[in-house]
Write a protein that holds these residues in place. Structure first.
Motif, PDB file in Angstrom:
ATOM      1  N   UNK A 138       0.869  -1.319   0.067  1.00 58.60           N
ATOM      2  CA  UNK A 138       0.033  -0.121   0.118  1.00 58.60           C
ATOM      3  C   UNK A 138       0.912   1.214   0.161  1.00 58.60           C
ATOM      4  N   UNK A 139       2.079   1.012   0.813  1.00 55.00           N
ATOM      5  CA  UNK A 139       2.847   2.287   0.700  1.00 55.00           C
ATOM      6  C   UNK A 139       3.424   2.537  -0.781  1.00 55.00           C
ATOM      7  N   UNK A 140       3.752   1.540  -1.417  1.00 55.34           N
ATOM      8  CA  UNK A 140       4.351   1.839  -3.032  1.00 55.34           C
ATOM      9  C   UNK A 140       2.938   2.521  -3.569  1.00 55.34           C
ATOM     10  N   UNK A 141       1.848   2.106  -3.360  1.00 67.57           N
ATOM     11  CA  UNK A 141       0.773   2.671  -4.281  1.00 67.57           C
ATOM     12  C   UNK A 141       0.766   4.233  -3.719  1.00 67.57           C
ATOM     13  N   UNK A 142       0.707   4.653  -2.564  1.00 71.21           N
ATOM     14  CA  UNK A 142       0.536   5.871  -1.938  1.00 71.21           C
ATOM     15  C   UNK A 142       1.823   6.829  -2.603  1.00 71.21           C
ATOM     16  N   UNK A 143       3.058   6.123  -2.539  1.00 67.99           N
ATOM     17  CA  UNK A 143       4.190   7.028  -3.224  1.00 67.99           C
ATOM     18  C   UNK A 143       4.196   7.301  -4.737  1.00 67.99           C
ATOM     19  N   UNK A 144       3.715   6.058  -5.462  1.00 69.41           N
ATOM     20  CA  UNK A 144       3.635   6.278  -6.825  1.00 69.41           C
ATOM     21  C   UNK A 144       2.447   7.164  -7.454  1.00 69.41           C
ATOM     22  N   UNK A 145       1.242   6.693  -6.933  1.00 61.59           N
ATOM     23  CA  UNK A 145       0.022   7.350  -7.580  1.00 61.59           C
ATOM     24  C   UNK A 145       0.159   9.094  -7.327  1.00 61.59           C
ATOM     25  N   UNK A 180       6.887   5.091 -11.755  1.00 66.55           N
ATOM     26  CA  UNK A 180       6.895   3.515 -12.464  1.00 66.55           C
ATOM     27  C   UNK A 180       7.736   2.629 -11.612  1.00 66.55           C
ATOM     28  N   UNK A 181       8.985   3.018 -11.048  1.00 62.74           N
ATOM     29  CA  UNK A 181       9.864   2.254 -10.234  1.00 62.74           C
ATOM     30  C   UNK A 181       8.992   1.741  -9.042  1.00 62.74           C
ATOM     31  N   UNK A 182       8.302   2.705  -8.221  1.00 64.62           N
ATOM     32  CA  UNK A 182       7.603   2.022  -6.985  1.00 64.62           C
ATOM     33  C   UNK A 182       6.306   1.196  -7.592  1.00 64.62           C
ATOM     34  N   UNK A 183       5.809   1.509  -8.694  1.00 61.49           N
ATOM     35  CA  UNK A 183       4.690   0.594  -8.910  1.00 61.49           C
ATOM     36  C   UNK A 183       5.190  -0.587  -9.490  1.00 61.49           C
ATOM     37  N   UNK A 231       4.153  -3.990  -7.639  1.00 60.03           N
ATOM     38  CA  UNK A 231       3.771  -5.393  -8.370  1.00 60.03           C
ATOM     39  C   UNK A 231       4.593  -6.622  -7.745  1.00 60.03           C
ATOM     40  N   UNK A 232       5.808  -6.490  -7.689  1.00 61.23           N
ATOM     41  CA  UNK A 232       6.609  -7.750  -7.158  1.00 61.23           C
ATOM     42  C   UNK A 232       6.033  -7.842  -5.850  1.00 61.23           C
ATOM     43  N   UNK A 233       5.917  -6.924  -5.117  1.00 60.54           N
ATOM     44  CA  UNK A 233       5.799  -7.175  -3.382  1.00 60.54           C
ATOM     45  C   UNK A 233       4.301  -8.111  -3.486  1.00 60.54           C
ATOM     46  N   UNK A 234       3.254  -7.377  -4.349  1.00 60.38           N
ATOM     47  CA  UNK A 234       1.801  -7.951  -4.430  1.00 60.38           C
ATOM     48  C   UNK A 234       1.938  -9.597  -4.790  1.00 60.38           C
ATOM     49  N   UNK A 235       2.913  -9.854  -5.823  1.00 62.56           N
ATOM     50  CA  UNK A 235       3.057 -11.198  -6.261  1.00 62.56           C
ATOM     51  C   UNK A 235       3.559 -12.150  -4.999  1.00 62.56           C
ATOM     52  N   UNK A 236       4.224 -11.505  -4.125  1.00 61.24           N
ATOM     53  CA  UNK A 236       4.588 -12.407  -3.111  1.00 61.24           C
ATOM     54  C   UNK A 236       3.808 -12.244  -1.764  1.00 61.24           C
ATOM     55  N   UNK A 237       2.679 -11.755  -1.874  1.00 68.02           N
ATOM     56  CA  UNK A 237       1.951 -11.659  -0.737  1.00 68.02           C
ATOM     57  C   UNK A 237       1.607 -13.213  -0.323  1.00 68.02           C
TER      58      UNK A 237
END
Length: 210
Positions: A36-43, A190-193, A197-203
């Protein structure tokens, strides 16, 4: 002397301190908070500098920039429920990964393809996924901790999310000042997105709720 059918529901019990402590020590919840942090940072970089980039750097004019922003808003109206249903079918991790991939592509198009096609494609891709991450994350929180602890857990990860929101604009603004362009800031988004994505796949798959 008639009485209502059924028994009144007892008032909800407060969560015990040990259950609340489990929220802040749950690795699965910290993992979800990091996503969720990566979404907040990127969007927030994209939304914060969307119009400024189009008007001041892309030189499309305020009216055209407003058209792009209106299109983004219209497309985003139903993205939360739609992607929530997608994640119900394919899993929270894959649903989040698809959203992050789409948004990361949107940021790259905005920063690296300075043309009407790039601006329009970026706007459409982001609009179709704009507010889907919060919907999926809220569902994932319920999967992880159960309905009783979901409000407290959601408050915790929203705090982590808002930290990303707070940090990103000044960092992106400084990058734009130093480089003379907003493009590197969108690349950072884009880097944070991609990281999201990588972190989400590893949930981890949800186990028994806390």
């Amino acid at each position: 002397n008639l009485q209502p059918f059924g028994k009144p529901s007892p008032p909800p019990a407060f969560s015990s301190s040990s259950a609340i402590k489990n929220i802040y020590t749950s690795r699965a919840l910290w993992h979800l908070a990091a996503v969720f942090f990566t979404f907040g940072f990127s969007y927030i970089i994209y939304m914060q500098y969307f119009s400024a980039y189009l008007i001041n750097e892309a030189k499309v004019g305020a009216e055209k920039a407003g058209d792009y922003l209106m299109l983004l808003g219209i497309l985003s109206i139903f993205c939360g429920p739609f992607w929530g249903m997608v994640s119900d079918r394919i899993g929270r991790n894959y649903g989040l990964a698809l959203v992050f991939l789409t948004q990361g592509t949107s940021y790259l198009l905005f920063g690296l393809v300075p043309s009407p096609f790039g601006y329009l494609a970026s706007t459409i891709l982001f609009g179709l996924t704009a507010w889907s991450v919060p919907s999926i994350v809220a569902a994932a929180v319920g999967d992880t901790v159960g309905p009783r602890l979901a409000p407290a857990a959601l408050g915790f990860i929203i705090f982590i999310f808002s930290t990303g929101q707070a940090l990103a604009p000044p960092i992106a603004g400084k990058i734009a000042d130093l480089s003379g362009s907003f493009s590197p800031a969108f690349i950072l988004s884009a880097v944070f997105a991609l990281a999201g994505m990588i972190a989400a796949l590893r949930l981890p798959q949800p186990q028994k709720p806390l």
